[in-house]
Write a protein that holds these residues in place. Structure first.
Motif, PDB file in Angstrom:
ATOM      1  N   ASP A  60     -27.305 -10.983 -31.445  1.00  0.00           N
ATOM      2  CA  ASP A  60     -27.485 -10.320 -32.739  1.00  0.00           C
ATOM      3  C   ASP A  60     -28.777 -10.743 -33.440  1.00  0.00           C
ATOM      4  N   PHE A  61     -29.399 -11.775 -32.905  1.00  0.00           N
ATOM      5  CA  PHE A  61     -30.629 -12.279 -33.540  1.00  0.00           C
ATOM      6  C   PHE A  61     -31.743 -12.356 -32.504  1.00  0.00           C
ATOM      7  N   ALA A  62     -31.908 -11.267 -31.773  1.00  0.00           N
ATOM      8  CA  ALA A  62     -32.785 -11.290 -30.609  1.00  0.00           C
ATOM      9  C   ALA A  62     -34.126 -10.603 -30.841  1.00  0.00           C
ATOM     10  N   LYS A  63     -34.222  -9.812 -31.902  1.00  0.00           N
ATOM     11  CA  LYS A  63     -35.461  -9.033 -32.092  1.00  0.00           C
ATOM     12  C   LYS A  63     -36.589  -9.912 -32.625  1.00  0.00           C
ATOM     13  N   SER A  64     -37.753  -9.743 -32.052  1.00  0.00           N
ATOM     14  CA  SER A  64     -38.876 -10.571 -32.504  1.00  0.00           C
ATOM     15  C   SER A  64     -39.832  -9.812 -33.414  1.00  0.00           C
ATOM     16  N   ALA A  65     -39.674  -8.494 -33.493  1.00  0.00           N
ATOM     17  CA  ALA A  65     -40.588  -7.727 -34.350  1.00  0.00           C
ATOM     18  C   ALA A  65     -40.006  -7.611 -35.757  1.00  0.00           C
ATOM     19  N   ILE A  66     -40.835  -7.807 -36.739  1.00  0.00           N
ATOM     20  CA  ILE A  66     -40.427  -7.560 -38.122  1.00  0.00           C
ATOM     21  C   ILE A  66     -40.236  -6.054 -38.283  1.00  0.00           C
TER      22      ILE A  66
END
Lengths: 552, 552
Positions: A60-66
């Motif tokens: 659930d906390f995998a995205k690196s792009a803002i």
């Protein structure tokens, strides 16, 4: 959870978030009301009991792009509730007795919001105004609690620009580093053609004073932040010397004195001796008066790490346990531990208000010379107004209120110790001096046999008992109903083997002895269901002759 | 304010404060609703405009004894409002343009309360659970903002136990210290029979590597926290070497290169070069790419202090100003500055996720080897879940929302610069590159004459102009309607004299150009009323021949 939609990107929309409050019937408005009206209910309703494996949460906390586009507050709040709040830790649960974070009094929540809304920066008067004298008063009150100087002392120093009775900081680690920074700079002060360590550095200081090394001494139960401090300050971890403890996890004064003599003989200098008032693992208190004597003999700074135990001074019943703390040059206390203030309220206190000259610093646009800006004597720069919450807690609960809380915590720990000792299959490892204790599960026949075991039998069985303790602790944590922590000790009566133990901190006033009995029962059941671990344990007990082999 | 009464001291009363929320119609309940419904109104109603002298405020915070008896929450709240809140600083006021603390978006207030209520401790998973991956994601997003590595990079490292893309911390000072701690330990790493500086200390490290000193280089505009870092880390402030700046407050690359050569010739080693992305005083950005070249040439750690300017990366319009930041080994960014998050949200980012091995540490009861506990790579220990507020701000505003905020701040600063330049009696001292600028008041005839003044005339008049600037700044602050700060610069065109200037930071989205015009008008009026200061200024202007003496 509804799929987040794209909110408007315009300056008008942005102005709105700075000027128009969340509507009371919005998702966030409702949450806030729920929190205000029934925090415990909110947490019980939202924090899921069953542990979700960390690697799943990480998805659930995998995205690196803002994200490029804004999200509606309500959509975002829904997402926070399901992804974050649901899988946070219910630290205020009365059965969460494994760490030093416990329940908060209700009144601190709206006050915390007020503090955040005021958004003061305590580094300087220009961004904090009345918060600066308030923080100085909080430090004065805590200084008075520790050192009990007469009123004129505080009239003279509490609000003096060039002096400080201490420093508020984010936590005990920064407090300990600050204390040892002061101790180091005091030792290597300017002298003759040497401009002092702050200017010239540590190597020049050692050379000037002719010391081969500068050492910090603390018992083997010292908090790991002291190792960090030795690293950061350039002393080196090998010069943080661990002193042996007695059966009650207290520093051995003879060993301390011998170590001081050895260091001097080696051409080193004892820069500081650290006494512990409430070890992190077992809650024991070093003989502070005796340490003060040694520090005085060898001319070392005497620091007391009372991050946990300092609040005990608020109880007239138990403050005698810390006798000698008033001789310390500096003391660390965390208000976010046993003073029931939210995370982020550490402090260090200085006996001598001019001690901070050793770490003084200035700039052109703030903390100018002669200003009362707090930032000229702190390790941190910009800081929030957490002192307000300590101030409020001290006033609303009063010393007598704190005394009740602390006394009942210690009584509860004693009751829990009695309860553990009365079980056939649990063993108290360290008795509580404050409200911490450690214990372990040992199947009844093995516990009985251990009373007469040889050292070599103890050595053989300990790793298997450790495995059992670790298994129980992890399983119990994963079921999510209750939580005790674990650590490793080396008790003499277990042949000084590294021994894994349950560690409990009984600071939550809402924890009852019945709940503690339930926790033991849950641990027993986990142990009994752990067939493989039990099998291995009993096999070893037979192998090493602790139990007589019986025919199958 | 009603006189505080004595509340009940009993365990029952104490249990109540842990279990029963404040009633909605209580004093605190009403304040909370007022805050939620209209923060700006609340602040305007409660923060008194006229400054009360600090020594008077101190009278309200003079007691050194902790009160024995509890106080009712409502009585205490009344007291807080009249003594503390009334005399705090209205940092979110659109005319408070003197420091880097500005307005907060509304939605962050209830979220901050939720964060405080959850009371997570980010040092370890056991007290933070989903907050740990959340913080790792926030660091990942900010890392991506700075370094823009491809997605697989973040899939590999963002949640890796032994690695860290950065560390959240209380503020930029801790971030800068952490970065230089890493740089120092990397330079003095284990080698042969040397166990590394963390173990053996700085003196042993210098001896092993044969360096006479370890130096940190930064422009003369470097933040004072770097001096603190040099002190704490044992390097010594004299080994923090200030490099001259050009007319735009940017480091002179030639001077930097020469200094590196000189240090090497002296047997020293350049441990780190610090580039500044947004100087605290003027908001200028060093030529980061050119610094990166030098750092590479001399094998030094390259750190960028972007505590203020880092948020500019969120604007595609202006991020080119920070070109080269992606070559930095470490970067400091404060989310509580231009990212509009409440105080206490600093961070340091590391280009190489394994850089933190240089400062890794462990304990038995937490941050065990192989655990994902964040505490094994941070300078602080226990820490609150501030990362949640950064996460929410990034999602609710989105990159495009931030871009609008940052772009309009810079445009506003340019408009203010034009406004100042068009006045007869104000002088722009440093033009804005980001949304900071400095200026001063100079009476019209003197301003006109200064255009043709000699260096010696400038030297003579500057102290008098400084006195005027200081007088205006203090008077304006005391009237409480608006606030600009002041600092000292040494501009070449003022013969490099220490020159006192007004310093403004135009980050508050609610500040309008009309308000800025009012601020100038207020300053002009203060100046005109300052008869003695004006008199002395003009007398000096006549004396040094800047103005022709006229017959009285």
């Amino acid at each position: 959870m509804s799929k987040p939609q794209t909110a408007d990107v315009s300056l008008d929309a942005l102005y709105r978030i700075f000027t128009i409050p969340e509507a009371p019937d919005s998702t966030l408005g409702k949450i806030e009301r729920h929190l205000s009206e029934n925090l415990a209910g909110f947490l019980n309703a939202h924090i899921v009991a069953k542990e979700k494996p960390l690697h799943e949460i990480e998805q659930d906390f995998a995205k690196s792009a803002i994200p490029e586009q804004p999200t509606f507050v309500s959509d975002h709040t829904d997402e926070l509730l399901s992804k974050l709040v649901a899988h946070s830790v219910h630290t205020s649960s009365p059965k969460f007795i494994g760490h030093m974070t416990s329940a908060l009094p209700y009144f601190l929540l709206p006050l915390a919001k007020l503090m955040v809304g005021l958004n003061q920066n305590l580094v300087k008067i220009e961004t904090s105004k009345a918060f600066t004298p308030l923080e100085r008063q909080v430090l004065g009150m805590m200084h008075h609690l520790v050192y009990g100087e007469p009123a004129p002392f505080y009239q003279t120093w509490m609000h003096s620009a060039e002096h400080s009775l201490g420093a508020m900081c984010s936590g005990g680690t920064v407090a300990n580093i600050t204390a040892l920074w002061v101790a180091r700079n005091k030792l290597f002060k300017a002298d003759g053609d040497f401009n002092g360590i702050a200017q010239e550095g540590l190597a020049a200081g050692l050379a000037h004073y002719g010391y081969r090394k500068a050492c910090v001494l603390v018992s083997e139960r010292g908090h790991y932040s002291l190792g960090k401090a030795a690293d950061i300050l350039g002393i080196g971890r090998r010069n943080l010397v661990a002193i042996a403890t007695d059966d009650n996890n207290r520093i051995q004064i003879d060993a301390l004195r011998e170590t001081c003599a050895r260091i001097a003989a080696e051409g080193g200098k004892v820069m500081a001796i650290v006494g512990i008032a409430g070890t992190t693992e077992t809650g024991h208190i070093d003989p502070l008066d005796a340490i003060a004597d040694v520090a005085q003999e060898v001319g070392a700074h005497f620091h007391v790490d009372a991050a946990w135990g300092g609040a005990t001074l608020l109880s007239n019943t138990h403050r005698h346990l810390l006798a000698g703390i008033e001789r310390a040059d500096s003391v660390t206390i965390d208000a976010h531990k046993q003073m029931y203030v939210p995370m982020g309220a550490g402090m260090v206190l200085f006996k001598d208000p001019s001690l901070v000259h050793a770490i003084e610093h200035h700039a052109e646009y703030v903390i100018r010379r002669g200003s009362k800006d707090l930032g000229s004597h702190t390790m941190e720069g910009s800081r929030p107004g957490m002192a307000m919450l300590v101030y409020s807690a001290l006033h609303v609960m009063g010393r007598e209120g704190y005394q009740l809380l602390i006394d009942q915590s210690i009584e509860k720990a004693q009751a829990f110790a009695d309860l553990i000792a009365s079980q056939d299959d649990f063993e108290l490892v360290t008795a509580p001096e404050l409200c911490l204790l450690t214990y372990r599960y040992v199947p009844a026949p093995i516990k009985a046999a251990l009373a007469h075991a040889s050292d070599s039998q103890k050595q053989q069985i300990t790793p298997l008992l450790n495995q059992m303790t670790k298994h129980i602790q992890k399983s119990q944590r994963e079921t999510g109903q209750s939580f005790v922590s674990r650590t490793k000790l080396t008790p003499q009566r277990y042949a000084s083997q590294p021994t894994t133990v349950f560690r409990t901190v009984l600071a939550n006033p809402l924890t009852t002895v019945d709940m503690l009995a339930e926790i033991l029962q849950e641990q027993r059941q986990i142990a009994e269901r752990a067939v493989l671990t039990q099998g291995a344990l009993f096999a070893e007990a037979y192998d090493c002759g602790l139990l007589a082999k019986e025919p199958r």
